[in-house]
Design a protein around this motif. Structure first.
Motif, PDB file in Angstrom:
ATOM      1  N   LEU A 213       1.003 -10.129   5.340  1.00 52.07           N
ATOM      2  CA  LEU A 213       0.284  -8.860   5.234  1.00 52.07           C
ATOM      3  C   LEU A 213       0.374  -8.064   6.538  1.00 52.07           C
ATOM      4  CD1 LEU A 213      -3.095  -9.619   3.385  1.00 52.07           C
ATOM      5  CD2 LEU A 213      -1.201  -8.227   2.554  1.00 52.07           C
ATOM      6  N   GLY A 214       0.256  -8.785   7.641  1.00 50.19           N
ATOM      7  CA  GLY A 214       0.266  -8.140   8.950  1.00 50.19           C
ATOM      8  C   GLY A 214       1.557  -7.418   9.260  1.00 50.19           C
ATOM      9  N   GLU A 215       2.656  -7.830   8.624  1.00 49.32           N
ATOM     10  CA  GLU A 215       3.942  -7.182   8.858  1.00 49.32           C
ATOM     11  C   GLU A 215       3.950  -5.721   8.412  1.00 49.32           C
ATOM     12  OE1 GLU A 215       6.896  -9.534   6.962  1.00 49.32           O
ATOM     13  OE2 GLU A 215       6.558 -11.301   8.227  1.00 49.32           O
ATOM     14  N   SER A 216       3.033  -5.363   7.502  1.00 49.51           N
ATOM     15  CA  SER A 216       2.988  -3.989   6.998  1.00 49.51           C
ATOM     16  C   SER A 216       2.198  -3.052   7.905  1.00 49.51           C
ATOM     17  CB  SER A 216       2.379  -3.963   5.594  1.00 49.51           C
ATOM     18  OG  SER A 216       1.040  -4.438   5.611  1.00 49.51           O
ATOM     19  N   VAL A 217       1.544  -3.615   8.926  1.00 47.11           N
ATOM     20  CA  VAL A 217       0.768  -2.798   9.862  1.00 47.11           C
ATOM     21  C   VAL A 217       1.713  -2.185  10.886  1.00 47.11           C
ATOM     22  CG1 VAL A 217      -1.113  -2.806  11.547  1.00 47.11           C
ATOM     23  CG2 VAL A 217      -1.219  -4.310   9.541  1.00 47.11           C
ATOM     24  N   LEU A 218       1.483  -0.914  11.226  1.00 46.91           N
ATOM     25  CA  LEU A 218       2.384  -0.224  12.148  1.00 46.91           C
ATOM     26  C   LEU A 218       2.435  -0.925  13.502  1.00 46.91           C
ATOM     27  CD1 LEU A 218       4.213   2.236  12.576  1.00 46.91           C
ATOM     28  CD2 LEU A 218       2.173   3.500  13.326  1.00 46.91           C
ATOM     29  N   PHE A 219       1.298  -1.067  14.159  1.00 49.06           N
ATOM     30  CA  PHE A 219       1.191  -1.805  15.418  1.00 49.06           C
ATOM     31  C   PHE A 219      -0.278  -1.898  15.802  1.00 49.06           C
ATOM     32  CE2 PHE A 219       0.897  -2.314  19.997  1.00 49.06           C
ATOM     33  CZ  PHE A 219       1.739  -3.395  20.189  1.00 49.06           C
ATOM     34  N   PRO A 220      -0.716  -3.067  16.212  1.00 54.06           N
ATOM     35  CA  PRO A 220      -0.004  -4.343  16.275  1.00 54.06           C
ATOM     36  C   PRO A 220       0.203  -4.948  14.883  1.00 54.06           C
ATOM     37  CG  PRO A 220      -2.290  -4.653  16.893  1.00 54.06           C
ATOM     38  CD  PRO A 220      -2.108  -3.184  16.723  1.00 54.06           C
ATOM     39  N   LYS A 221       1.267  -5.688  14.717  1.00 61.52           N
ATOM     40  CA  LYS A 221       1.632  -6.200  13.400  1.00 61.52           C
ATOM     41  C   LYS A 221       0.838  -7.474  13.072  1.00 61.52           C
ATOM     42  CE  LYS A 221       6.094  -4.031  12.807  1.00 61.52           C
ATOM     43  NZ  LYS A 221       5.553  -3.251  11.683  1.00 61.52           N
ATOM     44  N   ARG A 222      -0.405  -7.258  12.786  1.00 63.76           N
ATOM     45  CA  ARG A 222      -1.316  -8.337  12.426  1.00 63.76           C
ATOM     46  C   ARG A 222      -2.524  -7.738  11.729  1.00 63.76           C
ATOM     47  NH1 ARG A 222      -5.716  -7.671  15.607  1.00 63.76           N
ATOM     48  NH2 ARG A 222      -5.467  -6.847  17.727  1.00 63.76           N
TER      49      ARG A 222
END
Length: 258
Positions: A213-222
């Motif tokens: 799921l965190g990979e879909s966050v722009l930054f930070p990826k979590r």
């Protein structure tokens, strides 16, 4: 607004974002009423922070009012944080095209009742109590922070009920802030993105799922952590020039359809 020594009420305060808000309020010197349906977790947290637990179903006006009265008894009641909420996932129509498989209307109404109506009910009762406070040096008598969600803006497939409820919270923020300006009470809303709470479970599989799921966050990826949301809630309470605003705390994510 100085929250040292004030009385604060947090709905949905037993765990997750609400629990993090309770801990940070207590650490800042506030006297906190933990309002939640979960007796065991709520009482344990209240004991941990030296607060008070009140069992509250936010669809019950009498229970909300009792929590407000408890907060008034603790001291100078100036803070309300609305964190109570539920979620459901269901598509608007079923795959078979039958009326009976369309979105369960009672389930939709329940999410609205808890998340939106419960939030407004708590605001109207708490603000009524706060209106009797003496104004501080900035003319403030209190502050309210609501917890919405990025689903208010980026609702995904199956989130009609949840997005409606959170969109309603976003929509009431400015008009209620305008209403309460007359008595010196500010209203803001924080809209979390993907936050690491117990809803995702525990163990290796849960951790792998959260990492994905965190990979879909722009930054930070979590995923975000509840303390990061609580920090923004406290800023909205303390900053006397924050009013009528909705703040996304989401790592820059924009949710895809699914």
């Amino acid at each position: 607004m100085d929250i040292t020594g004030v009385s604060a009420l947090v709905t949905g305060g037993a765990s997750g974002i609400g629990g993090a808000v309770v801990r940070q309020l207590a650490a800042a010197g506030a006297k906190v009423v933990v309002a939640d349906l979960n007796d065991q977790a709520g009482q344990a947290l209240a004991d941990e922070v030296g607060g008070t637990f009140v069992k509250v179903d936010v669809t019950d006006t009498a229970q909300i009012q009792a929590a407000v009265e408890q907060a008034r008894e603790l001291g100078d009641f100036r803070v309300l944080v609305n964190s109570a909420g539920i979620a459901t996932a269901q598509r608007t129509i079923g795959r078979d095209g039958e009326f009976g498989s369309a979105h369960d209307l009672d389930a939709y109404k329940k999410v609205i009742a808890v998340n939106l109506v419960g939030t407004f009910d708590a605001i109207r009762l708490a603000a009524t109590a706060m209106s009797h406070n003496d104004p501080d040096a900035n003319g403030e008598r209190g502050a309210v922070v609501n917890i919405a969600s990025v689903a208010a803006f980026d609702g995904q497939i199956g989130q009609a009920a949840y997005s409606s409820s959170k969109g309603g919270i976003v929509g009431l923020t400015l008009p209620v802030a305008r209403d309460l300006a007359a008595v010196g009470i500010r209203v803001n809303t924080v809209a979390p993105g993907l936050i690491d709470t117990p809803i995702y479970g525990e163990g290796e599989d849960a951790e792998a799922f959260k990492a994905k799921l965190g990979e879909s966050v722009l930054f930070p990826k979590r995923l975000g952590v509840p303390a990061e949301l609580a920090s923004m809630v406290l800023e909205c309470l303390r900053n006397s020039y924050m009013n009528g605003e909705v703040v996304r705390v989401d790592g820059g994510i924009r949710m895809p359809p699914k």
